[in-house]
Structure formats: C-alpha cells, structure tokens
Motif scaffolding. Structure first.
Motif, PDB file in Angstrom:
ATOM      1  N   ALA A 270       2.102  -5.110 -10.332  1.00  0.00           N
ATOM      2  CA  ALA A 270       3.143  -6.100 -10.621  1.00  0.00           C
ATOM      3  C   ALA A 270       3.439  -6.941  -9.383  1.00  0.00           C
ATOM      4  CB  ALA A 270       4.414  -5.405 -11.090  1.00  0.00           C
ATOM      5  N   PHE A 271       3.785  -8.212  -9.607  1.00  0.00           N
ATOM      6  CA  PHE A 271       4.161  -9.091  -8.501  1.00  0.00           C
ATOM      7  C   PHE A 271       5.072 -10.190  -9.036  1.00  0.00           C
ATOM      8  CE2 PHE A 271       0.341 -10.746 -10.412  1.00  0.00           C
ATOM      9  CZ  PHE A 271       0.448 -12.128 -10.378  1.00  0.00           C
ATOM     10  N   GLY A 438       4.546 -11.608 -12.594  1.00  0.00           N
ATOM     11  CA  GLY A 438       3.122 -11.448 -12.829  1.00  0.00           C
ATOM     12  C   GLY A 438       2.731  -9.998 -12.994  1.00  0.00           C
ATOM     13  N   ARG A 439       1.726  -9.771 -13.841  1.00  0.00           N
ATOM     14  CA  ARG A 439       1.144  -8.451 -14.013  1.00  0.00           C
ATOM     15  C   ARG A 439      -0.368  -8.598 -13.898  1.00  0.00           C
ATOM     16  NH1 ARG A 439       5.776  -7.791 -13.645  1.00  0.00           N
ATOM     17  NH2 ARG A 439       7.207  -6.465 -14.841  1.00  0.00           N
ATOM     18  N   ALA A 440      -0.954  -7.875 -12.982  1.00  0.00           N
ATOM     19  CA  ALA A 440      -2.406  -7.868 -12.839  1.00  0.00           C
ATOM     20  C   ALA A 440      -2.929  -6.573 -13.433  1.00  0.00           C
ATOM     21  CB  ALA A 440      -2.794  -7.982 -11.371  1.00  0.00           C
ATOM     22  N   GLN A 441      -3.653  -6.685 -14.527  1.00  0.00           N
ATOM     23  CA  GLN A 441      -4.298  -5.522 -15.134  1.00  0.00           C
ATOM     24  C   GLN A 441      -5.751  -5.521 -14.659  1.00  0.00           C
ATOM     25  OE1 GLN A 441      -5.370  -5.470 -19.417  1.00  0.00           O
ATOM     26  NE2 GLN A 441      -3.976  -3.733 -19.582  1.00  0.00           N
ATOM     27  N   TYR A 442      -6.186  -4.424 -14.077  1.00  0.00           N
ATOM     28  CA  TYR A 442      -7.508  -4.403 -13.462  1.00  0.00           C
ATOM     29  C   TYR A 442      -8.219  -3.084 -13.728  1.00  0.00           C
ATOM     30  CZ  TYR A 442      -5.311  -1.518  -9.817  1.00  0.00           C
ATOM     31  OH  TYR A 442      -4.653  -0.520  -9.148  1.00  0.00           O
ATOM     32  N   ASN A 443      -9.531  -3.091 -13.507  1.00  0.00           N
ATOM     33  CA  ASN A 443     -10.332  -1.897 -13.710  1.00  0.00           C
ATOM     34  C   ASN A 443     -10.462  -1.151 -12.383  1.00  0.00           C
ATOM     35  OD1 ASN A 443     -12.400   0.026 -14.120  1.00  0.00           O
ATOM     36  ND2 ASN A 443     -13.314  -1.235 -15.731  1.00  0.00           N
ATOM     37  N   ILE A 452      -6.761  -5.143  -4.999  1.00  0.00           N
ATOM     38  CA  ILE A 452      -6.020  -5.985  -5.947  1.00  0.00           C
ATOM     39  C   ILE A 452      -4.792  -6.576  -5.278  1.00  0.00           C
ATOM     40  CG2 ILE A 452      -4.507  -5.857  -7.977  1.00  0.00           C
ATOM     41  CD1 ILE A 452      -7.415  -6.273  -8.649  1.00  0.00           C
ATOM     42  N   ALA A 453      -4.100  -5.776  -4.478  1.00  0.00           N
ATOM     43  CA  ALA A 453      -2.930  -6.290  -3.761  1.00  0.00           C
ATOM     44  C   ALA A 453      -3.331  -7.451  -2.856  1.00  0.00           C
ATOM     45  CB  ALA A 453      -2.278  -5.174  -2.949  1.00  0.00           C
ATOM     46  N   GLN A 454      -4.487  -7.334  -2.192  1.00  0.00           N
ATOM     47  CA  GLN A 454      -4.954  -8.409  -1.320  1.00  0.00           C
ATOM     48  C   GLN A 454      -5.322  -9.642  -2.134  1.00  0.00           C
ATOM     49  OE1 GLN A 454      -5.188  -8.456   2.253  1.00  0.00           O
ATOM     50  NE2 GLN A 454      -5.272 -10.612   1.585  1.00  0.00           N
ATOM     51  N   THR A 455      -5.955  -9.434  -3.288  1.00  0.00           N
ATOM     52  CA  THR A 455      -6.306 -10.559  -4.164  1.00  0.00           C
ATOM     53  C   THR A 455      -5.061 -11.307  -4.617  1.00  0.00           C
ATOM     54  OG1 THR A 455      -8.341  -9.511  -4.960  1.00  0.00           O
ATOM     55  CG2 THR A 455      -7.353 -11.186  -6.375  1.00  0.00           C
ATOM     56  N   ILE A 456      -4.036 -10.563  -4.997  1.00  0.00           N
ATOM     57  CA  ILE A 456      -2.789 -11.207  -5.435  1.00  0.00           C
ATOM     58  C   ILE A 456      -2.131 -11.925  -4.268  1.00  0.00           C
ATOM     59  CG2 ILE A 456      -0.490 -10.804  -6.375  1.00  0.00           C
ATOM     60  CD1 ILE A 456      -2.843 -10.576  -8.371  1.00  0.00           C
ATOM     61  N   ASP A 457      -2.166 -11.345  -3.083  1.00  0.00           N
ATOM     62  CA  ASP A 457      -1.618 -12.024  -1.897  1.00  0.00           C
ATOM     63  C   ASP A 457      -2.362 -13.340  -1.647  1.00  0.00           C
ATOM     64  OD1 ASP A 457       0.257 -10.099  -1.452  1.00  0.00           O
ATOM     65  OD2 ASP A 457      -0.859  -9.072   0.134  1.00  0.00           O
ATOM     66  N   ASP A 458      -3.688 -13.305  -1.767  1.00  0.00           N
ATOM     67  CA  ASP A 458      -4.486 -14.517  -1.568  1.00  0.00           C
ATOM     68  C   ASP A 458      -4.154 -15.569  -2.628  1.00  0.00           C
ATOM     69  OD1 ASP A 458      -5.705 -13.240   0.541  1.00  0.00           O
ATOM     70  OD2 ASP A 458      -7.514 -12.702  -0.585  1.00  0.00           O
TER      71      ASP A 458
END
Length: 470
Positions: A270-271, A438-443, A452-458
């Motif tokens: 979540a973010f 935002g919600r990032a659902q990932y595998n 994933i946290a870094q991807t969302i930060d980017d």
C-alpha cells in the motif's frame, strides 16, 4: 504530437468517466425489452466472464487470483441479524450473486438458483482482546476468508464476516469471486445497496430500492447475440492494427527471467500520493485535455522504459465495456474487459508528447473494448507462453468513486490479501480526499517486498518530477 487539438471539457469529462469504469449512456426501452425477452435458458457467460471462468479452470487451482475483497466499516452499533437480512435481500435482488457455472453441451453456462431465505454471515466478536490483538485478529480472519478458493459449481460465490472490535466499531469483510463482481460492483452498487437496505430494515421499513428490470444473464444473452451478428468485426480490425508486429515481452523484472509457468501468487503493498501532488496531477490533466488515468499511464510507461530501455511498452487496464448501456449499469456482476495499451517511446518523446499519445491510445481502446483478449490473440496468431500473460504483465487502473454512504458507514479496499495475483504487477489507484491511495498487487515469486517498495518510490518520484515541470 505537441500540436494535437485538446479535448473539449465535455469530452474530457466523458473520458474521465470511461477510464474510471463509470461510462453511462442513454437507455432505450426497445433494447431493454429485447434483452429481457430473448434471454437464453440457461444463459451463456458474457464474453469477459468466460475469460475469467477459463482462467479459473487452470490458474485457479494454483492460487485464488480471482478472489476480490472489500471492507465495510460501521461506526456505532451493528445488528448482525439485520445485516444478515440485508445481505439476503441483495442476493435476492441480483441473480448473479446466486449463480453458479456448469458446462452443458460443451459450453459453460450460468445456473441461476432460487433466492435463499438466509445469507450465511459469520460473526466474530473480538472485544475481549487488546486493541493491538483485535486489529491483528480481524485482519487474520479476513485474510483467511479471502484465501479460501471458491467452487464455481457451488453457490454462493460470495462470503461475508462481521467482526466486532468494540461497542462502536464493526467491520464487514466481503470476499467474492471475480466472475460475479467488478469495480462498479464493489465500490459503488454493493456498498450503496447494502447500507441503504440495512438502514431501512433497522428502522422497521421495507427496502426503498426499486426492483431491477434486468439481470446479468439478460446482459450476457444480449451481448452474445450482438457479437454473433458481426458487431465486433470493426473492433477486431482495430486491434489487429493496434497490436500488429512483434509484441516483445517486457524484460522486467530480472531481465525477464521467470518461472517456466506462471504461479499467480500475490502479495500487496500500500502507498499514498499526497493530496497536493494528486491535485497538481489532476490540474495538469485538465490543462492537457487528458485524464488522471492518462497521466498515471504515461508515467508508468516512462518508468518501464527507464527500467528496460524498451521502446515498445504494453500496459493493461480494465475497461467497463459491458456497462455502456444504462439498462445494465446498476447490476452487480463482472462487466470488465482487459485491454492492451501500447506505448511507442521511439525517439525519446517529451512527456507531453507521450501523454497525448496515451490519450489517443486510451480513446481507441475504450472505443473498441468489447473484444476479449483471447479472441485477439487467436486472430493475430499470438503463440501462448505459459510463463506470462500473452499481452502484458503490468496493469493499471483508477478505481470508481465510492458513493455517499449513510452516516456511520465507510469502505476500504485491497486491505485484505487473497494470496493471488493475475499479473506480475497491478497498480490500482483510488482518488480520495486525503490523496491518491494506491495498492500494488504483485507476484512475490518475481519481486521481493523491497523491490516493489523501490519501484513504487521510483513511480512516485517520477510523478513528482512531472508535476514540478508543468
């Protein structure tokens, strides 16, 4: 691209509704009558619904990727018996929530069951636990419910649990199979109907909601007849042009290395984007004759290009193709159709040029969103790859608005984890007063939580940079 004409304000608002899964058109009495009186028995699955059903026959055995959950919050007392009756009334009103699926004569069909007298509501009282333990226990119960698979031959394909945390705080956790819900269902229709019915029943009054003239099976029958009549030919031609050529798989993460077969396992991150940033992005969208979705889409395409160096990027989204007719708009059910949005980053286009391109791509996609991806893949002879989705591995959507609920009621979404995921990464954004949630659902077989946290930060940093340059 820089000199393309801007959309009119009216068209921009219409497009905003479309990309937020809320398109509305005028109904026709003749169309409604035709849909009602030419319904097949048993009814077929809708085109998009059949895609979900077929995937569930294989991937559904690996992970509960089609389990969708929401949480309704009740501040104040909550009468479990009244809530149970209210849920039963929703199920009575909407056939799709008492529908199962079987194969007859070689094709999947909908089996509509009689309305049950009672809805099975699980009640959990956590008031004797400490505050911290109550929170952990409530989420653990909800996650356990969300992870349980559904048997598509057994009704109902929805389950609910009422959790009491203290005398004035209650949560209703609802999990349903995706074959019977979509964004409008879980964000709008269901919360509105359930809370409206509950408040009336609690006051000793009957439900104020009018009876439904149409049911989901009417829509599915109508859609199949329309498709058989050649109504999708022009749309198919559009997709053949749009997706022509070599569709190179996205080489991310890990340079595209992945298990030989998709695992469909899922986790959640979540973010929140600050209110000031979300407002700035919406202002930019208005100035460019675009929508918030298109801003987010363009930034995501740029981010994936930065990661991979690829100039041909395909991102998915969920288009509300089945809700274009108002006679079907207030039905619970699955009306979404995944569509492929293709970005061309050759020549390093400016962000405004990319945004204008994504505007046109989005317009084209939602104007031709009735054709299932499975049929497109067959037509363009796209060979299946058991390790990945045939068109895209990253998807993005902006959630529909939540309606004004009665006092004491609110809802949240994607705060319960089913343990499944349809794509490598799926970003869902919800525009709320406090900002963009935002919600990032990932595998997790492809990404670590830190990655994933870094991807969302980017992603967020790129949004901030774009906002600062406007």
């Amino acid at each position: 691209m820089e000199n393309q004409p801007r959309l009119s304000e009216a068209k921009r608002k219409l497009l905003e509704l479309q990309t937020r899964q809320e398109l509305r058109t005028e109904p026709t009495a003749a169309a409604a009558s035709e849909a009602k009186h030419q319904r097949e028995n048993p009814a077929p699955l809708s085109l998009a619904q059949e895609q979900v059903w077929r995937l569930d026959q294989t991937a559904g055995k690996l992970a509960p990727l089609h389990n969708e959950s929401i949480t309704l919050h009740r501040r104040g007392t909550c009468d479990a018996e009244v809530l149970q009756k209210s849920l039963a009334e929703v199920v009575r009103r909407h056939e799709i929530w008492r529908t199962t699926f079987e194969v007859q004569s070689g094709r999947p069909v909908q089996i509509v069951h009689s309305a049950p007298e009672r809805f099975s509501l699980v009640v959990s009282d956590l008031r004797l636990l400490t505050h911290d333990d109550r929170e952990k226990a409530a989420l653990a119960l909800a996650n356990e419910d969300a992870r349980q698979p559904f048997d598509l031959k057994q009704a109902p394909l929805v389950r609910a649990r009422l959790v009491t945390l203290n005398d004035t705080e209650n949560r209703l956790y609802v999990t349903a199979h995706q074959s019977i819900v979509d964004g409008i269902t879980v964000f709008d229709i269901f919360p509105y109907e359930l809370t409206t019915i509950y408040e009336s029943f609690a006051a000793g009054e009957p439900s104020p909601l009018p009876e439904l003239e149409m049911q989901y099976a009417d829509f599915a029958s109508w859609q199949r007849r329309t498709a058989a009549g050649g109504a999708l030919d022009n749309q198919m031609a559009y997709w053949q042009r749009q997706l022509a050529g070599d569709l190179r798989p996205l080489a991310w993460p890990n340079g595209g290395k992945r298990p030989a077969r998709q695992t469909y396992r899922g986790a959640m991150h979540a973010f929140t984007l600050p209110h000031e940033l979300s407002e700035s992005l919406k202002d930019m969208a208005r100035e460019e004759g675009a929508t918030l979705f298109m801003i987010l889409l363009s930034v995501l395409a740029q981010l994936l290009h930065n990661y991979t160096g690829q100039e041909d990027i395909v991102i998915g989204t969920l288009s509300p193709s089945g809700r274009k007719r108002t006679e079907f708009q207030r039905l619970l059910g699955y009306f979404l159709n995944p569509v492929a949005l293709r970005a061309d980053l050759r020549g390093k286009p400016s962000f405004k040029a990319l945004l204008h391109q994504m505007r046109e791509v989005t317009l084209g996609a939602i104007s031709n969103d009735d054709v299932p991806l499975d049929l497109i893949a067959e037509r363009i002879h796209l060979l299946p790859d058991p390790s990945r989705h045939p068109f895209f591995t990253v998807a993005l959507s902006v959630a529909p608005d939540v309606p004004q609920l009665p006092s004491g009621w609110s809802m949240t979404y994607m705060d319960v984890e089913s343990g499944g995921a349809r794509w490598d990464l799926y970003l869902e954004m919800s525009d709320r007063a406090e900002g963009l949630l935002g919600r990032a659902q990932y595998n997790p077989d492809l990404f670590s939580e830190a990655e994933i946290a870094q991807t969302i930060d980017d992603f967020c940093r790129l949004l901030e940079n774009i906002s600062a340059r406007q």
